[in-house]
Design a protein around this motif. Structure first.
Motif, PDB file in Angstrom:
ATOM      1  N   LEU A   1       0.736  -1.011   0.100  1.00 23.92           N
ATOM      2  CA  LEU A   1      -0.101   0.065  -0.109  1.00 23.92           C
ATOM      3  C   LEU A   1       0.926   1.358  -0.049  1.00 23.92           C
TER       4      LEU A   1
ATOM      5  N   PHE B   1      -7.102   7.343   0.847  1.00 23.15           N
ATOM      6  CA  PHE B   1      -5.775   6.701   0.281  1.00 23.15           C
ATOM      7  C   PHE B   1      -5.876   7.457  -1.076  1.00 23.15           C
TER       8      PHE B   1
ATOM      9  N   THR C   1     -10.352   3.820   1.678  1.00 25.57           N
ATOM     10  CA  THR C   1      -9.842   3.913   0.085  1.00 25.57           C
ATOM     11  C   THR C   1      -9.958   5.442  -0.235  1.00 25.57           C
ATOM     12  N   THR C   2     -10.745   6.039   0.062  1.00 29.66           N
ATOM     13  CA  THR C   2     -11.211   7.557  -0.141  1.00 29.66           C
ATOM     14  C   THR C   2     -10.078   8.335   0.080  1.00 29.66           C
TER      15      THR C   2
ATOM     16  N   VAL D   1      -8.561   2.844 -10.894  1.00 25.50           N
ATOM     17  CA  VAL D   1      -9.650   3.084  -9.765  1.00 25.50           C
ATOM     18  C   VAL D   1     -11.183   2.801 -10.632  1.00 25.50           C
TER      19      VAL D   1
ATOM     20  N   VAL E   1     -12.907   1.582  -5.550  1.00 24.85           N
ATOM     21  CA  VAL E   1     -11.805   0.333  -5.403  1.00 24.85           C
ATOM     22  C   VAL E   1     -10.677   0.606  -6.257  1.00 24.85           C
ATOM     23  N   THR E   2      -9.486   0.290  -5.693  1.00 23.54           N
ATOM     24  CA  THR E   2      -8.349   0.741  -6.543  1.00 23.54           C
ATOM     25  C   THR E   2      -7.568  -0.935  -6.712  1.00 23.54           C
TER      26      THR E   2
ATOM     27  N   LEU F   1      -7.746  -2.446   2.602  1.00 21.47           N
ATOM     28  CA  LEU F   1      -7.752  -1.273   2.471  1.00 21.47           C
ATOM     29  C   LEU F   1      -8.827  -0.257   3.043  1.00 21.47           C
ATOM     30  N   ASP F   2      -8.798  -0.307   4.225  1.00 15.92           N
ATOM     31  CA  ASP F   2      -9.981   0.438   4.958  1.00 15.92           C
ATOM     32  C   ASP F   2      -9.700   2.202   4.888  1.00 15.92           C
TER      33      ASP F   2
ATOM     34  N   GLU G   1     -12.996  -7.276  -1.242  1.00 17.76           N
ATOM     35  CA  GLU G   1     -12.798  -7.322  -2.588  1.00 17.76           C
ATOM     36  C   GLU G   1     -13.094  -8.700  -3.385  1.00 17.76           C
TER      37      GLU G   1
ATOM     38  N   PHE H   1      -5.780   5.423   6.928  1.00 19.64           N
ATOM     39  CA  PHE H   1      -6.132   4.209   6.171  1.00 19.64           C
ATOM     40  C   PHE H   1      -5.460   3.039   6.766  1.00 19.64           C
TER      41      PHE H   1
ATOM     42  N   ASP I   1      -6.253  -1.693  -3.166  1.00 31.47           N
ATOM     43  CA  ASP I   1      -7.018  -2.734  -2.430  1.00 31.47           C
ATOM     44  C   ASP I   1      -6.884  -4.205  -2.843  1.00 31.47           C
TER      45      ASP I   1
END
Ligand code: IPD
Ligand code: CA
Ligand code: CA
Length: 292
Positions: free
Chosen positions: A21, A94, A91-92, A33, A42-43, A88-89, A70, A101, A46
């Motif tokens: 990450l 991040f 994401t926005t 993304v 979601v990327t 990944l909690d 995911e 995150f 993630d």
């Protein structure tokens, strides 16, 4: 500090995903993304992190089941053990380069959460807890805050947005909190909100519309830090209802009372009719290339 074998497995997985990450954070503008729903991104980061966590956990405990945000559920031959993972909690956060995150991993045994870990790779905060063994931040024992007066408390929350959650109810809940607490915080990572309650940084936290991977590790962190948790009706259906209220005994009880009052007011709010049909508009992905 010596951790148990199971926590060491979880820590190794979280650190490896955290390195991935951190690499992706440096490349965030080039990240692929896509949208999973209104304002729900979601990327590739993630997905990469989830594969790394799955690989590490499956290597150590090949028979355990796995539920990841995911990739969904992967059954194991050992029916009593299941990992619950948010790779990944936040994401926005991040995607905006906001260093708040986390990787969040929990172990469920026969339907009960027995171990949990939340790790923020941006500042290396590692929160861990195991049933009956207490909660720790970077190997230092943590406890929920002891504050009793609402007017001195800093409380965290989630916020509904168009296409997700109840805007009218959200407004009434926020108004109730603004009237009673010293401060309100919306930091954008539910697993860290719960970890910060466990560490006494926040006095309490509430949120709705959450998934098991947002909540699982935080449940055992708050409990093992001497805190109280429930759903918004004061019951135990936290994972099934996707709701949580956390804090010390007084704060948690008072927050439930305030949110129930807010819910009654919202039910009689004329705005409710107007807001019944949120526009389902697709927002352009910030910065990153948009997956077509
Ligand atoms: C989100 C974050 C956010 C919460 C959302 C979650 P994600 O998780 O925890 O704080 O309000 O409900 O979905 O999507 O970034 O893993
Ligand atoms: Ca999440
Ligand atoms: Ca996530």
């Amino acid at each position: 500090m010596a951790h148990s074998a199971i926590l060491n497995v979880m820590i190794k997985a979280a650190y490896r995903a955290g390195r991935s990450l951190k690499r992706d954070l440096g490349e965030v503008e080039h990240l692929q993304v896509s949208l999973k729903g209104p304002r729900n991104f979601v990327t590739a980061a993630d997905r990469r992190a989830e594969e790394i966590v799955y690989e590490e956990l499956a290597k150590a405990r090949p028979d355990y089941g796995f539920l990841g945000e995911e990739g969904g559920a992967r059954a194991g031959t050992d029916r009593s053990h299941r990992w619950i993972v948010d790779p990944l909690d936040g994401t926005t956060n991040f995607l905006h380069g906001i260093p708040h995150f986390a990787v969040s991993i929990a172990l469920e045994r026969d339907g009960a959460i027995v171990a949990g870990l939340t790790y923020n790779p941006a500042n290396d905060d590692l929160f861990v807890a195991e049933r009956g063994k207490g909660a720790f931040l970077n190997d230092r024992r943590i406890r929920v805050a002891a504050r009793q007066r609402l007017a001195e408390a800093v409380v965290a929350c989630g916020l509904p947005h168009y296409g997700r959650g109840d805007l009218v109810l959200g407004r009434h809940e926020i108004a109730a909190a603004q009237t009673h607490f010293a401060g309100l915080r919306r930091f954008g990572a539910a697993s860290l909100d719960l970890a910060w309650v466990a560490a006494g940084r926040f006095d309490a936290y509430w949120e709705r519309d959450l998934s098991p991977w947002d909540l699982a590790a935080g449940i055992i962190l708050v409990r093992e830090a001497g805190g109280f948790i429930s759903d918004l009706d004061g019951g135990d259906a936290i994972l099934t209802k996707g709701q949580i209220v956390a804090g010390n005994e007084t704060m948690q009880r008072e927050l439930i009372r305030l949110m129930q009052e807010a819910s009654k007011q919202a039910a009689n709010d004329p705005q409710r009719e107007i807001n019944q049909s949120p526009a389902k508009v697709a927002a352009p992905a910030p910065g990153g290339r948009r997956a077509t």
